[in-house]
Design a protein around this motif. Structure first.
Motif, PDB file in Angstrom:
ATOM      1  N   ASN A 157     -23.482   0.996   5.297  1.00 13.89           N
ATOM      2  CA  ASN A 157     -22.307   0.151   5.100  1.00 13.89           C
ATOM      3  C   ASN A 157     -21.830   0.196   3.659  1.00 13.89           C
ATOM      4  O   ASN A 157     -20.626   0.135   3.384  1.00 13.89           O
ATOM      5  CB  ASN A 157     -22.630  -1.295   5.490  1.00 13.89           C
ATOM      6  N   ALA A 158     -22.783   0.301   2.729  1.00 14.33           N
ATOM      7  CA  ALA A 158     -22.409   0.379   1.315  1.00 14.33           C
ATOM      8  C   ALA A 158     -21.584   1.634   1.041  1.00 14.33           C
ATOM      9  O   ALA A 158     -20.606   1.601   0.283  1.00 14.33           O
ATOM     10  CB  ALA A 158     -23.658   0.370   0.438  1.00 14.33           C
ATOM     11  N   GLU A 159     -21.951   2.734   1.677  1.00  9.55           N
ATOM     12  CA  GLU A 159     -21.199   3.973   1.500  1.00  9.55           C
ATOM     13  C   GLU A 159     -19.845   3.894   2.207  1.00  9.55           C
ATOM     14  O   GLU A 159     -18.863   4.483   1.739  1.00  9.55           O
ATOM     15  CB  GLU A 159     -22.014   5.157   2.010  1.00  9.55           C
ATOM     16  N   LEU A 160     -19.784   3.168   3.307  1.00  7.34           N
ATOM     17  CA  LEU A 160     -18.481   2.921   3.956  1.00  7.34           C
ATOM     18  C   LEU A 160     -17.558   2.180   2.996  1.00  7.34           C
ATOM     19  O   LEU A 160     -16.377   2.520   2.861  1.00  7.34           O
ATOM     20  CB  LEU A 160     -18.661   2.096   5.235  1.00  7.34           C
ATOM     21  N   ALA A 161     -18.103   1.152   2.341  1.00  7.96           N
ATOM     22  CA  ALA A 161     -17.304   0.364   1.397  1.00  7.96           C
ATOM     23  C   ALA A 161     -16.867   1.220   0.221  1.00  7.96           C
ATOM     24  O   ALA A 161     -15.712   1.130  -0.235  1.00  7.96           O
ATOM     25  CB  ALA A 161     -18.110  -0.837   0.908  1.00  7.96           C
ATOM     26  N   ALA A 162     -17.769   2.065  -0.260  1.00 12.05           N
ATOM     27  CA  ALA A 162     -17.429   2.940  -1.383  1.00 12.05           C
ATOM     28  C   ALA A 162     -16.324   3.919  -0.990  1.00 12.05           C
ATOM     29  O   ALA A 162     -15.405   4.194  -1.771  1.00 12.05           O
ATOM     30  CB  ALA A 162     -18.669   3.700  -1.839  1.00 12.05           C
ATOM     31  N   TYR A 163     -16.393   4.432   0.227  1.00  8.08           N
ATOM     32  CA  TYR A 163     -15.350   5.341   0.726  1.00  8.08           C
ATOM     33  C   TYR A 163     -14.005   4.623   0.752  1.00  8.08           C
ATOM     34  O   TYR A 163     -12.982   5.152   0.327  1.00  8.08           O
ATOM     35  CB  TYR A 163     -15.718   5.835   2.129  1.00  8.08           C
ATOM     36  N   ALA A 164     -14.001   3.392   1.277  1.00  8.05           N
ATOM     37  CA  ALA A 164     -12.768   2.621   1.362  1.00  8.05           C
ATOM     38  C   ALA A 164     -12.178   2.355  -0.019  1.00  8.05           C
ATOM     39  O   ALA A 164     -10.967   2.449  -0.228  1.00  8.05           O
ATOM     40  CB  ALA A 164     -13.008   1.306   2.104  1.00  8.05           C
ATOM     41  N   LEU A 165     -13.041   2.033  -0.974  1.00  6.32           N
ATOM     42  CA  LEU A 165     -12.575   1.770  -2.342  1.00  6.32           C
ATOM     43  C   LEU A 165     -11.999   3.027  -2.976  1.00  6.32           C
ATOM     44  O   LEU A 165     -10.942   2.978  -3.615  1.00  6.32           O
ATOM     45  CB  LEU A 165     -13.720   1.236  -3.195  1.00  6.32           C
TER      46      LEU A 165
ATOM     47  N   TYR B  85       0.830  -1.197   0.000  1.00  2.29           N
ATOM     48  CA  TYR B  85       0.000   0.000   0.000  1.00  2.29           C
ATOM     49  C   TYR B  85       0.870   1.256   0.000  1.00  2.29           C
ATOM     50  O   TYR B  85       1.784   1.368   0.822  1.00  2.29           O
ATOM     51  CB  TYR B  85      -0.919   0.017   1.224  1.00  2.29           C
ATOM     52  N   PRO B  86       0.589   2.200  -0.894  1.00  3.10           N
ATOM     53  CA  PRO B  86       1.395   3.430  -0.963  1.00  3.10           C
ATOM     54  C   PRO B  86       1.390   4.179   0.366  1.00  3.10           C
ATOM     55  O   PRO B  86       0.435   4.109   1.142  1.00  3.10           O
ATOM     56  CB  PRO B  86       0.689   4.246  -2.058  1.00  3.10           C
ATOM     57  N   GLU B  87       2.467   4.928   0.594  1.00  4.12           N
ATOM     58  CA  GLU B  87       2.634   5.624   1.866  1.00  4.12           C
ATOM     59  C   GLU B  87       1.486   6.559   2.193  1.00  4.12           C
ATOM     60  O   GLU B  87       1.076   6.668   3.347  1.00  4.12           O
ATOM     61  CB  GLU B  87       3.949   6.419   1.870  1.00  4.12           C
ATOM     62  N   GLU B  88       0.952   7.240   1.180  1.00  2.00           N
ATOM     63  CA  GLU B  88      -0.078   8.232   1.472  1.00  2.00           C
ATOM     64  C   GLU B  88      -1.370   7.613   1.994  1.00  2.00           C
ATOM     65  O   GLU B  88      -2.205   8.294   2.588  1.00  2.00           O
ATOM     66  CB  GLU B  88      -0.389   9.085   0.234  1.00  2.00           C
ATOM     67  N   ARG B  89      -1.550   6.307   1.804  1.00  2.00           N
ATOM     68  CA  ARG B  89      -2.795   5.674   2.247  1.00  2.00           C
ATOM     69  C   ARG B  89      -2.755   5.283   3.723  1.00  2.00           C
ATOM     70  O   ARG B  89      -3.738   5.438   4.436  1.00  2.00           O
ATOM     71  CB  ARG B  89      -3.089   4.444   1.398  1.00  2.00           C
ATOM     72  N   TYR B  90      -1.631   4.741   4.169  1.00  2.00           N
ATOM     73  CA  TYR B  90      -1.600   4.171   5.508  1.00  2.00           C
ATOM     74  C   TYR B  90      -0.425   4.603   6.390  1.00  2.00           C
ATOM     75  O   TYR B  90      -0.471   4.384   7.604  1.00  2.00           O
ATOM     76  CB  TYR B  90      -1.557   2.635   5.420  1.00  2.00           C
TER      77      TYR B  90
ATOM     78  N   ALA C 256     -16.296  -2.424   5.751  1.00  2.00           N
ATOM     79  CA  ALA C 256     -16.109  -2.136   4.329  1.00  2.00           C
ATOM     80  C   ALA C 256     -15.926  -3.406   3.517  1.00  2.00           C
ATOM     81  O   ALA C 256     -16.237  -3.440   2.323  1.00  2.00           O
ATOM     82  CB  ALA C 256     -14.909  -1.209   4.133  1.00  2.00           C
ATOM     83  N   GLN C 257     -15.430  -4.466   4.160  1.00  2.00           N
ATOM     84  CA  GLN C 257     -15.262  -5.748   3.487  1.00  2.00           C
ATOM     85  C   GLN C 257     -16.562  -6.556   3.474  1.00  2.00           C
ATOM     86  O   GLN C 257     -16.606  -7.648   2.918  1.00  2.00           O
ATOM     87  CB  GLN C 257     -14.161  -6.557   4.176  1.00  2.00           C
ATOM     88  N   GLY C 258     -17.607  -6.030   4.111  1.00  2.00           N
ATOM     89  CA  GLY C 258     -18.896  -6.703   4.108  1.00  2.00           C
ATOM     90  C   GLY C 258     -19.144  -7.622   5.290  1.00  2.00           C
ATOM     91  O   GLY C 258     -20.110  -8.392   5.282  1.00  2.00           O
ATOM     92  N   GLN C 259     -18.296  -7.561   6.312  1.00  2.00           N
ATOM     93  CA  GLN C 259     -18.497  -8.421   7.479  1.00  2.00           C
ATOM     94  C   GLN C 259     -19.650  -7.900   8.331  1.00  2.00           C
ATOM     95  O   GLN C 259     -19.857  -6.692   8.447  1.00  2.00           O
ATOM     96  CB  GLN C 259     -17.214  -8.497   8.307  1.00  2.00           C
TER      97      GLN C 259
ATOM     98  N   ASN D 113     -10.563   5.438  -1.599  1.00  2.00           N
ATOM     99  CA  ASN D 113      -9.304   5.826  -0.973  1.00  2.00           C
ATOM    100  C   ASN D 113      -8.265   4.708  -0.961  1.00  2.00           C
ATOM    101  O   ASN D 113      -7.198   4.852  -0.365  1.00  2.00           O
ATOM    102  CB  ASN D 113      -9.564   6.304   0.459  1.00  2.00           C
ATOM    103  N   GLY D 114      -8.588   3.578  -1.623  1.00  2.00           N
ATOM    104  CA  GLY D 114      -7.632   2.478  -1.720  1.00  2.00           C
ATOM    105  C   GLY D 114      -7.263   1.879  -0.400  1.00  2.00           C
ATOM    106  O   GLY D 114      -6.110   1.540  -0.143  1.00  2.00           O
ATOM    107  N   LEU D 115      -8.251   1.709   0.494  1.00  2.00           N
ATOM    108  CA  LEU D 115      -7.970   1.293   1.868  1.00  2.00           C
ATOM    109  C   LEU D 115      -8.285  -0.155   2.173  1.00  2.00           C
ATOM    110  O   LEU D 115      -7.941  -0.634   3.262  1.00  2.00           O
ATOM    111  CB  LEU D 115      -8.776   2.171   2.840  1.00  2.00           C
ATOM    112  N   LEU D 116      -8.951  -0.850   1.274  1.00  2.00           N
ATOM    113  CA  LEU D 116      -9.365  -2.214   1.604  1.00  2.00           C
ATOM    114  C   LEU D 116      -8.166  -3.134   1.751  1.00  2.00           C
ATOM    115  O   LEU D 116      -7.365  -3.290   0.836  1.00  2.00           O
ATOM    116  CB  LEU D 116     -10.323  -2.760   0.557  1.00  2.00           C
ATOM    117  N   VAL D 117      -8.045  -3.739   2.916  1.00  2.00           N
ATOM    118  CA  VAL D 117      -6.967  -4.696   3.203  1.00  2.00           C
ATOM    119  C   VAL D 117      -7.546  -6.078   3.017  1.00  2.00           C
ATOM    120  O   VAL D 117      -8.403  -6.512   3.781  1.00  2.00           O
ATOM    121  CB  VAL D 117      -6.448  -4.518   4.648  1.00  2.00           C
ATOM    122  N   GLU D 118      -7.089  -6.772   1.983  1.00  2.00           N
ATOM    123  CA  GLU D 118      -7.660  -8.080   1.669  1.00  2.00           C
ATOM    124  C   GLU D 118      -6.573  -9.148   1.702  1.00  2.00           C
ATOM    125  O   GLU D 118      -5.407  -8.859   1.479  1.00  2.00           O
ATOM    126  CB  GLU D 118      -8.312  -8.051   0.284  1.00  2.00           C
TER     127      GLU D 118
END
Length: 211
Positions: free
Chosen positions: A196-204, A84-89, A161-164, A206-211
């Motif tokens: 929750n759908a908007e949480l997931a959209a926000y994460a996407l 993950y790029p530095e600016e994200r995390y 954001a991962q749907g849990q 901003n490139g934040l989803l940790v999978e």
């Protein structure tokens, strides 16, 4: 002898970093782990000075593992080494207890410098992360809403954001359903979303989803 552990779920990645470190005198590989759970299980019986931690792990994410390490292995130095790029995390993970943050695209010289820096009890900041931090302090770089989340809020946010489900998050993080629901309400308010759908959209976005 400086003892380093490598936690990454890709064998080829672990092999690459092992080779980069093994060529350096004074450094030994304490152990390798393919998951956060495996790393946490190995630590009590393994002498380790620096742990290289990926964020995208199966089961417990690097965010989850870092929290546990800071609670139960306070003397262990943790260097986040991720794709993950530095600016994200980077600033978020350092604020939550990481001793440094490094991209997997780093070269051998930078990896060795980072490992030795954190082993000496100092924080390692790449030139780019130092620039991000300076901009934040000077007020020229705005802090995104997710960068203001607490450690626990970040954990809950990423899992939602991962749907849990709230119940599953409670089980994994050892929290009551009521507590997780409270965190969810805070997240909706802090991130300015309504579901929750908007949480997931926000994460996407901003490139934040940790999978």
């Amino acid at each position: 002898m400086l003892r380093v552990a490598i936690v990454d779920d890709h064998e080829i990645v672990r092999a690459g970093f092992r080779e980069m470190l093994a060529d350096e005198s004074g450094i030994a590989i304490a152990f390798e782990a393919a998951s956060g759970e495996e790393a946490l299980a190995r630590l009590p019986g393994s002498a380790c000075d620096v742990l290289l931690l990926d964020l995208a792990l199966p089961g417990q994410s690097g965010v989850d593992v870092l929290r546990t390490l800071r609670q139960h292995h306070v003397d262990l130095r943790v260097l986040v080494l991720t794709g993950y790029p530095e600016e994200r995390y980077a600033l978020t993970m350092i604020r939550h207890g990481a001793d440094g943050y490094l991209s997997k695209e780093c070269g051998q010289a930078e990896l060795l410098q980072a490992v030795r820096t954190v082993a000496q009890g100092r924080r390692y900041l790449s030139p780019y992360v130092a620039e991000l931090l300076a901009g934040r302090v000077a007020g020229t770089v705005a802090e995104a809403p997710h960068q203001q989340l607490s450690e626990r809020e970040l954990q809950v946010f990423l899992r939602l954001a991962q749907g849990q489900s709230v119940s599953k998050i409670g089980t994994v993080l050892h929290l009551s359903v009521k507590t997780v629901s409270t965190y969810r309400s805070r997240l909706l308010e802090k991130l300015g979303v309504e579901s929750n759908a908007e949480l997931a959209a926000y994460a996407l976005r901003n490139g934040l989803l940790v999978e």
